[in-house]
Scaffold this motif. Structure first.
Motif, mmCIF file in Angstrom:
data_model
loop_
_atom_site.group_PDB
_atom_site.id
_atom_site.type_symbol
_atom_site.label_atom_id
_atom_site.label_comp_id
_atom_site.label_asym_id
_atom_site.label_seq_id
_atom_site.Cartn_x
_atom_site.Cartn_y
_atom_site.Cartn_z
ATOM 1 N N ALA A 121 2.638 1.713 -3.425
ATOM 2 C CA ALA A 121 1.694 2.179 -4.434
ATOM 3 C C ALA A 121 1.375 3.658 -4.228
ATOM 4 O O ALA A 121 1.342 4.440 -5.196
ATOM 5 C CB ALA A 121 0.413 1.340 -4.383
ATOM 6 N N ALA A 122 1.155 4.040 -2.982
ATOM 7 C CA ALA A 122 0.845 5.447 -2.694
ATOM 8 C C ALA A 122 1.997 6.357 -3.084
ATOM 9 O O ALA A 122 1.788 7.468 -3.597
ATOM 10 C CB ALA A 122 0.516 5.606 -1.211
ATOM 11 N N ALA B 89 -9.235 -0.535 -1.911
ATOM 12 C CA ALA B 89 -8.785 -1.754 -2.592
ATOM 13 C C ALA B 89 -9.565 -2.966 -2.095
ATOM 14 O O ALA B 89 -9.785 -3.124 -0.893
ATOM 15 C CB ALA B 89 -7.289 -1.960 -2.364
ATOM 16 N N THR C 106 -6.480 -1.171 -11.726
ATOM 17 C CA THR C 106 -5.130 -1.186 -11.173
ATOM 18 C C THR C 106 -5.074 -2.286 -10.122
ATOM 19 O O THR C 106 -5.826 -2.268 -9.149
ATOM 20 C CB THR C 106 -4.779 0.171 -10.546
ATOM 21 O OG1 THR C 106 -4.892 1.193 -11.558
ATOM 22 C CG2 THR C 106 -3.369 0.167 -9.993
ATOM 23 N N LEU D 224 -4.394 -3.352 4.255
ATOM 24 C CA LEU D 224 -5.062 -2.595 3.201
ATOM 25 C C LEU D 224 -6.272 -1.839 3.719
ATOM 26 O O LEU D 224 -6.572 -0.723 3.264
ATOM 27 C CB LEU D 224 -5.499 -3.540 2.073
ATOM 28 C CG LEU D 224 -4.389 -4.173 1.235
ATOM 29 C CD1 LEU D 224 -4.985 -5.179 0.259
ATOM 30 C CD2 LEU D 224 -3.579 -3.116 0.491
ATOM 31 N N GLN E 120 -3.625 4.312 -6.932
ATOM 32 C CA GLN E 120 -4.711 3.794 -6.109
ATOM 33 C C GLN E 120 -5.040 2.388 -6.579
ATOM 34 O O GLN E 120 -5.481 2.186 -7.707
ATOM 35 C CB GLN E 120 -5.947 4.676 -6.208
ATOM 36 C CG GLN E 120 -7.195 4.098 -5.536
ATOM 37 C CD GLN E 120 -6.983 3.820 -4.052
ATOM 38 O OE1 GLN E 120 -6.696 4.729 -3.281
ATOM 39 N NE2 GLN E 120 -7.134 2.559 -3.651
ATOM 40 N N LEU E 121 -4.833 1.420 -5.722
ATOM 41 C CA LEU E 121 -5.115 0.032 -6.075
ATOM 42 C C LEU E 121 -6.616 -0.233 -6.038
ATOM 43 O O LEU E 121 -7.297 0.145 -5.088
ATOM 44 C CB LEU E 121 -4.405 -0.907 -5.102
ATOM 45 C CG LEU E 121 -2.870 -0.865 -5.115
ATOM 46 C CD1 LEU E 121 -2.304 -1.615 -3.911
ATOM 47 C CD2 LEU E 121 -2.329 -1.448 -6.416
ATOM 48 N N ASP E 122 -7.113 -0.911 -7.069
ATOM 49 C CA ASP E 122 -8.522 -1.317 -7.096
ATOM 50 C C ASP E 122 -8.709 -2.701 -6.481
ATOM 51 O O ASP E 122 -9.673 -2.932 -5.754
ATOM 52 C CB ASP E 122 -9.044 -1.330 -8.536
ATOM 53 C CG ASP E 122 -9.028 0.038 -9.174
ATOM 54 O OD1 ASP E 122 -9.512 0.992 -8.540
ATOM 55 O OD2 ASP E 122 -8.523 0.156 -10.316
ATOM 56 N N ALA F 291 0.825 -1.209 0.000
ATOM 57 C CA ALA F 291 0.000 0.000 0.000
ATOM 58 C C ALA F 291 0.859 1.258 0.000
ATOM 59 O O ALA F 291 0.576 2.221 -0.745
ATOM 60 C CB ALA F 291 -0.929 -0.006 1.214
ATOM 61 N N ASP F 292 1.908 1.277 0.807
ATOM 62 C CA ASP F 292 2.761 2.456 0.895
ATOM 63 C C ASP F 292 3.544 2.681 -0.397
ATOM 64 O O ASP F 292 3.717 3.830 -0.840
ATOM 65 C CB ASP F 292 3.720 2.330 2.074
ATOM 66 C CG ASP F 292 3.020 2.471 3.422
ATOM 67 O OD1 ASP F 292 1.832 2.858 3.438
ATOM 68 O OD2 ASP F 292 3.654 2.180 4.457
ATOM 69 N N GLN G 217 -4.625 1.286 5.070
ATOM 70 C CA GLN G 217 -3.761 2.096 4.214
ATOM 71 C C GLN G 217 -4.306 2.307 2.805
ATOM 72 O O GLN G 217 -3.919 3.263 2.135
ATOM 73 C CB GLN G 217 -2.377 1.438 4.112
ATOM 74 C CG GLN G 217 -1.623 1.340 5.432
ATOM 75 C CD GLN G 217 -1.273 2.696 6.008
ATOM 76 O OE1 GLN G 217 -2.059 3.262 6.777
ATOM 77 N NE2 GLN G 217 -0.129 3.225 5.634
ATOM 78 N N SER G 218 -5.165 1.408 2.351
ATOM 79 C CA SER G 218 -5.733 1.530 1.004
ATOM 80 C C SER G 218 -7.157 0.982 1.025
ATOM 81 O O SER G 218 -7.462 -0.030 0.394
ATOM 82 C CB SER G 218 -4.865 0.753 0.002
ATOM 83 O OG SER G 218 -5.308 0.947 -1.319
#
Length: 341
Positions: free
Chosen positions: A185-186, A219, A320, A212, A191-193, A182-183, A215-216
């Motif tokens: 990707a950020a 996703a 993504t 996740l 932005q992860l789907d 997550a970090d 952090q995301s």
């Protein structure tokens, strides 16, 4: 039985406050692992994007210390055993990747380790576990009870048992894969789907899903299993843990679970999206693709998330996507088998 088989009640992991595993536990694990575990990169390859129609980011834990993500959970767990108790050592049951993670961690921390492994485990995993200095005790997975063997060893030596997945400290360590993903990707402005990871007992998957969620949160996390060992898929659909009748019969030796771990299932029941499965043939195709196109050596169980992506198991075109390659401890004969297809 494999890393993902039955669940002894004893554990080396300390009791954690609040929920069995919290995001704060994953952050604390990341601190303990800093300088010990490798920060595996986030990779892309244009051919993979072209093949899938998605923007794909690969987290290659096959490059991790000891050849798989298992080092993370093992080191986080063992490092929390009081120094005064470390001379008694640790005992673990594993078909190979947890074995190597525990053995490597024990060597770093100056602790003796005994690993109970099936006699028919891949030769490279047996050899590498011994190479880290661990004592290996083999057993017949169809006739003997590995948990009984491990319990006896612990009683004889006072060693602590390190469960491969149903342990809060192990799950927190594995969760650092999701935290890093997550970090990273950020940091790329991504932005992860969707995120896919191989799933056996659920220690890694539950840790990733928990990381996740913090952090995301946009996703969606998906478990991926061998199609004949789909206990997590069936458990998530039923809302209660389900078991597999078979104990062997797949090239994905690292993922042949009997049933989900209690702690991991309690997390994934709330946080997992659609569960998918792949055939042995699809897993071997992914091993071959990783070797020939990505130039990565991945074992079949470690390649099932890639297999699911390549086989179109989820509607991911235009999205993504993050995938985890979990291990690279593959026998040469298995790699030849995959490349010969």
């Amino acid at each position: 039985m494999t890393d993902t088989q039955s669940q002894p009640v004893t554990s080396a992991g300390p009791a954690l406050s609040g929920k069995a595993v919290s995001f704060e536990d994953i952050e604390a694990a990341a601190g303990r692992l800093r300088g010990e575990a490798l920060l595996t990169p986030l990779l892309r390859h244009p051919l993979l994007d072209e093949r899938t129609g998605a923007r794909v980011f690969i987290k290659p834990e096959n490059l991790q210390r000891s050849g798989s993500f298992k080092f993370r959970g093992a080191f986080n767990c063992l490092s929390q055993i009081p120094v005064s108790e470390r001379a008694r050592g640790v005992v673990a049951c594993s078909s190979g990747n947890h074995a190597q993670g525990v053995a490597a961690s024990a060597r770093l921390l100056g602790m003796p380790a005994t690993i109970v492994m099936p006699a028919d485990a891949p030769a490279i995993k047996l050899e590498r576990t011994r190479g880290y200095g661990a004592t290996v005790v083999t057993y017949d997975r169809d006739k003997e009870d590995r948990d009984a063997i491990a319990t006896r060893l612990c009683a004889q030596t006072g060693a602590r048992l390190v469960h491969p997945f149903n342990d809060p400290a192990v799950i927190a360590g594995q969760g650092t894969v999701g935290l890093e993903l997550a970090d990273q990707a950020a940091a790329l402005g991504v932005q992860l789907d969707d995120v896919l990871a191989p799933t056996g007992g659920g220690g890694l998957s539950s840790g990733i899903a928990l990381a996740l969620a913090h952090q995301s949160p946009a996703a969606r996390f998906h478990t991926v299993e061998p199609e004949l060992f789909d206990d997590y898929k069936r458990s998530l659909q039923a809302g209660t843990p389900q078991s597999n009748a078979a104990r062997s019969g797949s090239v994905c030796d690292a993922l042949l679970s009997e049933s989900p771990g209690e702690i991991g299932f309690s997390i994934l029941r709330e946080l997992a999206g659609e569960a998918v499965t792949v055939s042995d043939e699809e897993a071997l195709d992914a091993v071959a693709f990783a070797f020939t196109e990505l130039k990565l050596v991945v074992e079949p169980g470690g390649a099932v998330a890639l297999a699911a992506l390549l086989a179109g198991k989820l509607p991911l075109k235009g999205k993504t996507v993050g995938i985890v390659l979990t291990g690279g401890n593959i026998d040469p004969q298995m790699l030849i088998r995959a490349l010969s297809r």
